[in-house]
Design an enzyme around this catalytic site. Structure first.
Site, PDB file in Angstrom:
ATOM      1  CB  SER A 215     -32.786  44.988  15.193  1.00 42.10           C
ATOM      2  OG  SER A 215     -33.402  45.872  14.275  1.00 42.10           O
ATOM      3  CE  LYS A 216     -25.751  47.184  13.641  1.00 42.76           C
ATOM      4  NZ  LYS A 216     -24.323  47.185  14.028  1.00 42.76           N
ATOM      5  NE  ARG A 217     -32.030  46.905   8.109  1.00 41.78           N
ATOM      6  CZ  ARG A 217     -31.689  46.810   6.829  1.00 41.78           C
ATOM      7  NH1 ARG A 217     -30.768  45.950   6.482  1.00 41.78           N
ATOM      8  NH2 ARG A 217     -32.273  47.550   5.919  1.00 41.78           N
TER       9      ARG A 217
END
Length: 446
Positions: A215-217
């Site tokens: 995930s880009k988070r």
RNA sequence: GCCCCCAUCGUCCAGCGGCCUAGGACGCCGGCCUUUCACGCCGGUAACACGGGUUCGAAUCCCGUUGGGGGUACCA
């Protein structure tokens, strides 16, 4: 029939390693089967869509070398067609209008402020054969009616995606496993509009150490970031090809041009793959070492300029070119380069506390080594071999082998215990006076 | 919750009924080489989740269990 595939990213963020892997596998499939690879930008959600991100998306795909045959096509430009399909479905009672409370509303045409839902037929089993998963089946009783047209007058992803694939003659849909459960809905819509089903190949997800979808988070997933951190495009795509697929001959590090020859979508496996930075680094270092000297110098350029830790005017290209031969094999990424040469373009060597402690405090005879080399360097021939012999003799006088003896000198001159070959660097890139000055400077600090 | 998918060394990949005392790569641990680091070379560590079947024979086929993941938006 020639195969047609597409990579259909949504411009809601920077190109992600998972998306890049999907693009790569589509590209490999097309290139290895003589098919056509289409790029289509899925920008149906105007509110989340950021035009400048589309540009970045294309730039990163180009950087990776994944050139497309058709496109980029923009889904937003096909709204009339999507609307026409929704109207048709509505007219035939296969879809219905619904209000903000999701309650069905009478009507057979798109109406302002109303969403449109596809009517899920009850009691049916939807089955399909996935190239990597095998047979997959869903019961429509587990599926709900789903929105295909937003109340704000735009098509939903599933509808636009299905219609565009059908209209563009896409024969194979190669994409991430996270999209697997959307397949039955798409198949039902395709049936409704009388379009053929594409063949599906759902690729295993790329996961982090917690085995969760990247995930880009939480995770480092931006292709642009990897590029800026000094990874080579050829290493990145090579590594990405190894996630979910393996070469039949066990030769892992090889150019894309060769991977095309041995790639088969049927060989893709089903289990999720961990994105292993260590292995990426290994592959990157392998490609970096293999670069011809001139190309290495050219490509590392961006890390030697503004971003480098020295005043730009102090950079000496000639000196750097000499150093290139000495350091190229030691690097893992382009961004490793500055710390191997920074001391040459700074007034004084950097002060690395750990190095100083190791060589000057914990290491024995630092004073003797510095004094001995200072005296001997004053009038010896300025040649790598001579410098090496000199240090060796100074070391022998106190019972140290060359490896230990050179440490204080290295730290005095470069600031670090790790760096390029010391004697060659001094002989070829530094003058006697500067080396003596640095030895004296270090001696004073002891 | 419901639906779907997955399950071989720490990690990635090989194995697609007998060639497996399970192979390669990364990592890790030793050693050699050596002016540091790195490269290179040599060696080592380490896995078929579990339980039932099927079969003369299963890592490979089937079922179940357990574990993990994905989906379940008027996001894509």
């Amino acid at each position: 029939m020639t195969h047609r595939v597409r990579f259909a990213p949504s411009p809601t963020g920077f190109l992600h390693v998972g998306s890049a892997r999907t693009a790569l596998f589509n590209w490999l499939f097309a290139r290895s089967t003589g098919g056509t690879y289409v790029l289509r930008v899925e920008d149906t959600d105007a509110e989340r869509n950021r035009p400048e991100l589309t540009e970045s998306l294309l730039a990163e795909l180009e950087w990776l070398g994944l050139d497309w045959d058709e496109g980029p096509l923009y889904q937003s430009e096909r709204r009339d067609r999507h609307r026409e399909v929704v109207e048709d479905l509505l007219g035939r009672g296969l879809a219905y209008l619904c209000d903000a409370d999701n309650a069905e509303v009478e009507g057979s045409s798109i109406t302002d402020g109303m969403a449109v839902r596809f009517r899920m037929p009850p009691g049916r089993t939807v089955e399909f054969e996935d190239i990597v998963r095998g047979g997959v089946s869903f019961s429509t009783d587990d599926l709900e009616d789903f929105v295909i047209w937003r109340s704000n007058g735009s098509p939903m992803f599933l509808l636009a995606n299905a219609v565009d694939d059908a209209d563009m003659g896409i024969t194979h849909a190669i994409r991430g496993e996270d999209l697997l459960s959307g397949v039955p809905k798409v198949l039902l819509m395709l049936d409704a509009i009388g379009a053929p089903h594409p063949t599906y190949a759902h690729l295993p997800l790329l996961v982090n150490e917690q085995r969760k979808k990247l995930s880009k988070r939480r995770d480092d997933v931006s292709i642009a970031d990897y590029r800026e951190r000094g990874y080579l495009a050829e290493a990145m795509v090579n590594y990405l090809a190894l996630l979910g697929w393996g070469p039949p001959d066990d030769v892992e590090v090889r150019p894309l041009s060769e991977i095309v020859d041995v790639f088969r979508i049927e060989d893709v496996n089903k289990a999720a793959a961990f994105f292993d930075l260590k292995k990426l680094e290994h592959i990157n270092a392998t490609y970096l070492r293999a670069l011809p000297r001139a190309e290495f110098i050219e490509r590392v350029g961006p890390w030697m300029g503004e971003a480098a830790p020295w005043p730009t005017e102090r950079f000496d290209r000639g000196v750097f070119e000499t150093m290139a031969d000495l350091i190229q094999e030691k690097l893992r990424t382009f961004s490793d380069t500055p710390r191997f040469v920074d001391f040459l373009f700074l007034d004084d060597p950097v002060d690395d506390p750990d190095s100083w402690h190791k060589a000057m405090v914990k290491g024995k005879f630092a004073a003797e080594i510095l004094d001995g080399t200072a005296a001997a360097f004053a009038d010896c021939t300025w040649d790598a071999e001579v410098l090496k012999d000199t240090v060796m003799h100074v070391g022998e006088a106190v019972g140290l082998k060359l490896g230990k003896a050179q440490a204080p000198l290295r730290v005095a001159v470069t600031g670090r215990t790790v760096g390029p070959p010391l004697f060659e660097t001094m002989a070829e890139c530094m003058d006697r006076a500067e080396v003596l000055r640095r030895i004296a400077r270090a001696r004073a600090r002891l």
